[in-house]
Design a protein around this motif. Structure first.
Motif, PDB file in Angstrom:
ATOM      1  N   LEU A  82      66.372  28.134 -56.493  1.00  0.00           N
ATOM      2  CA  LEU A  82      65.576  27.241 -57.296  1.00  0.00           C
ATOM      3  C   LEU A  82      64.574  26.421 -56.643  1.00  0.00           C
ATOM      4  CD1 LEU A  82      68.905  25.859 -59.377  1.00  0.00           C
ATOM      5  CD2 LEU A  82      66.811  27.465 -59.971  1.00  0.00           C
ATOM      6  N   LEU A  83      64.836  25.875 -55.306  1.00  0.00           N
ATOM      7  CA  LEU A  83      63.725  25.288 -54.738  1.00  0.00           C
ATOM      8  C   LEU A  83      62.766  26.070 -54.015  1.00  0.00           C
ATOM      9  CD1 LEU A  83      66.140  22.541 -52.901  1.00  0.00           C
ATOM     10  CD2 LEU A  83      64.545  22.092 -54.927  1.00  0.00           C
ATOM     11  N   GLU A  84      62.727  27.294 -53.616  1.00  0.00           N
ATOM     12  CA  GLU A  84      62.001  28.324 -53.134  1.00  0.00           C
ATOM     13  C   GLU A  84      61.148  29.022 -54.038  1.00  0.00           C
ATOM     14  OE1 GLU A  84      59.885  29.438 -49.788  1.00  0.00           O
ATOM     15  OE2 GLU A  84      61.618  27.943 -49.721  1.00  0.00           O
ATOM     16  N   TYR A  85      61.793  29.410 -55.213  1.00  0.00           N
ATOM     17  CA  TYR A  85      61.157  30.362 -56.000  1.00  0.00           C
ATOM     18  C   TYR A  85      60.819  29.868 -57.424  1.00  0.00           C
ATOM     19  CZ  TYR A  85      62.153  33.589 -52.269  1.00  0.00           C
ATOM     20  OH  TYR A  85      62.277  34.304 -51.353  1.00  0.00           O
ATOM     21  N   THR A  86      60.969  28.453 -57.626  1.00  0.00           N
ATOM     22  CA  THR A  86      60.603  27.892 -58.957  1.00  0.00           C
ATOM     23  C   THR A  86      59.694  26.791 -58.571  1.00  0.00           C
ATOM     24  OG1 THR A  86      62.501  26.373 -59.185  1.00  0.00           O
ATOM     25  CG2 THR A  86      62.794  28.522 -59.965  1.00  0.00           C
ATOM     26  N   GLN A  87      59.235  26.191 -59.773  1.00  0.00           N
ATOM     27  CA  GLN A  87      58.387  24.933 -59.322  1.00  0.00           C
ATOM     28  C   GLN A  87      59.512  23.741 -59.921  1.00  0.00           C
ATOM     29  OE1 GLN A  87      55.452  24.903 -58.252  1.00  0.00           O
ATOM     30  NE2 GLN A  87      55.697  26.985 -58.061  1.00  0.00           N
ATOM     31  N   MET A  88      60.727  23.702 -59.913  1.00  0.00           N
ATOM     32  CA  MET A  88      61.732  23.091 -60.396  1.00  0.00           C
ATOM     33  C   MET A  88      61.666  21.697 -59.399  1.00  0.00           C
ATOM     34  SD  MET A  88      65.272  23.965 -61.881  1.00  0.00           S
ATOM     35  CE  MET A  88      64.875  25.855 -62.619  1.00  0.00           C
ATOM     36  N   GLU A  89      61.729  20.480 -59.887  1.00  0.00           N
ATOM     37  CA  GLU A  89      61.763  19.376 -59.072  1.00  0.00           C
ATOM     38  C   GLU A  89      63.529  19.421 -58.421  1.00  0.00           C
ATOM     39  OE1 GLU A  89      59.934  16.481 -58.357  1.00  0.00           O
ATOM     40  OE2 GLU A  89      58.399  17.565 -59.201  1.00  0.00           O
ATOM     41  N   TYR A  90      63.462  18.781 -57.290  1.00  0.00           N
ATOM     42  CA  TYR A  90      64.882  18.762 -56.548  1.00  0.00           C
ATOM     43  C   TYR A  90      65.892  18.141 -57.287  1.00  0.00           C
ATOM     44  CZ  TYR A  90      68.549  17.700 -53.150  1.00  0.00           C
ATOM     45  OH  TYR A  90      69.720  17.451 -52.480  1.00  0.00           O
ATOM     46  N   LEU A  91      65.752  17.016 -58.081  1.00  0.00           N
ATOM     47  CA  LEU A  91      66.753  16.418 -58.672  1.00  0.00           C
ATOM     48  C   LEU A  91      67.363  17.619 -59.723  1.00  0.00           C
ATOM     49  CD1 LEU A  91      65.960  12.764 -58.794  1.00  0.00           C
ATOM     50  CD2 LEU A  91      67.758  14.022 -57.335  1.00  0.00           C
ATOM     51  N   PHE A  92      66.311  18.093 -60.658  1.00  0.00           N
ATOM     52  CA  PHE A  92      66.572  18.952 -61.598  1.00  0.00           C
ATOM     53  C   PHE A  92      67.638  20.167 -61.030  1.00  0.00           C
ATOM     54  CE2 PHE A  92      65.894  22.189 -64.859  1.00  0.00           C
ATOM     55  CZ  PHE A  92      66.582  21.377 -66.040  1.00  0.00           C
ATOM     56  N   SER A  93      67.004  20.708 -59.773  1.00  0.00           N
ATOM     57  CA  SER A  93      67.903  21.849 -59.227  1.00  0.00           C
ATOM     58  C   SER A  93      69.256  21.405 -58.748  1.00  0.00           C
ATOM     59  CB  SER A  93      66.936  22.418 -58.078  1.00  0.00           C
ATOM     60  OG  SER A  93      65.676  22.691 -58.331  1.00  0.00           O
ATOM     61  N   LEU A  94      69.251  20.235 -58.349  1.00  0.00           N
ATOM     62  CA  LEU A  94      70.756  19.559 -58.172  1.00  0.00           C
ATOM     63  C   LEU A  94      71.446  19.475 -59.254  1.00  0.00           C
ATOM     64  CD1 LEU A  94      72.144  18.328 -55.797  1.00  0.00           C
ATOM     65  CD2 LEU A  94      71.171  15.941 -56.626  1.00  0.00           C
ATOM     66  N   LEU A  95      71.006  19.146 -60.215  1.00  0.00           N
ATOM     67  CA  LEU A  95      71.843  18.844 -61.640  1.00  0.00           C
ATOM     68  C   LEU A  95      72.317  20.386 -61.981  1.00  0.00           C
ATOM     69  CD1 LEU A  95      72.852  17.172 -63.831  1.00  0.00           C
ATOM     70  CD2 LEU A  95      70.787  17.687 -65.007  1.00  0.00           C
TER      71      LEU A  95
END
Length: 115
Positions: A82-95
């Motif tokens: 999620l962090l490497e291959y998307t533009q998602m924020e860390y907290l959203f990836s964490l959720l």
């Protein structure tokens, strides 16, 4: 001049050895923490969550260890992807990971490890 050069080499070796020792120390601590968490989790699930089910402990422990290792890999891999291959924020990836992985872990534990 040779003394200064040899001191720098020794200092570099000391720095390297300290880094190796730190990495080793962290790895040992992580393994120790995982084993403690695994034991507590297995006992908790065995006595409370899935206590109504009859299960053979040898078979169940091995399966639950597989679930725990798989869940750890899914957790780490999910964050990475999620962090490497998307533009998602860390907290959203964490959720996302914190919602999906426990659900998968519970389903695998209920229908496979403690079945």
């Amino acid at each position: 001049k040779e003394t200064k050069a040899s001191c720098k080499i020794l200092q570099s070796r000391e720095d390297f050895l300290c880094r190796v020792a730190d990495v080793f120390y962290c790895r040992v601590n992580n393994i120790f923490a995982f084993l403690i968490a695994f034991g507590v989790s297995y006992i908790g699930h065995s006595l409370w969550t899935f206590s109504h089910k009859k299960h053979q402990h040898n078979k169940t422990v091995a399966r639950f260890l597989g679930v725990a290792v798989f869940s750890f890999a899914l957790n780490e891999g999910g964050y990475y992807l999620l962090l490497e291959y998307t533009q998602m924020e860390y907290l959203f990836s964490l959720l996302i990971v914190l919602i999906i992985v426990p659900v998968i872990t519970f389903i695998l534990s209920k229908y496979w490890a403690f079945s």
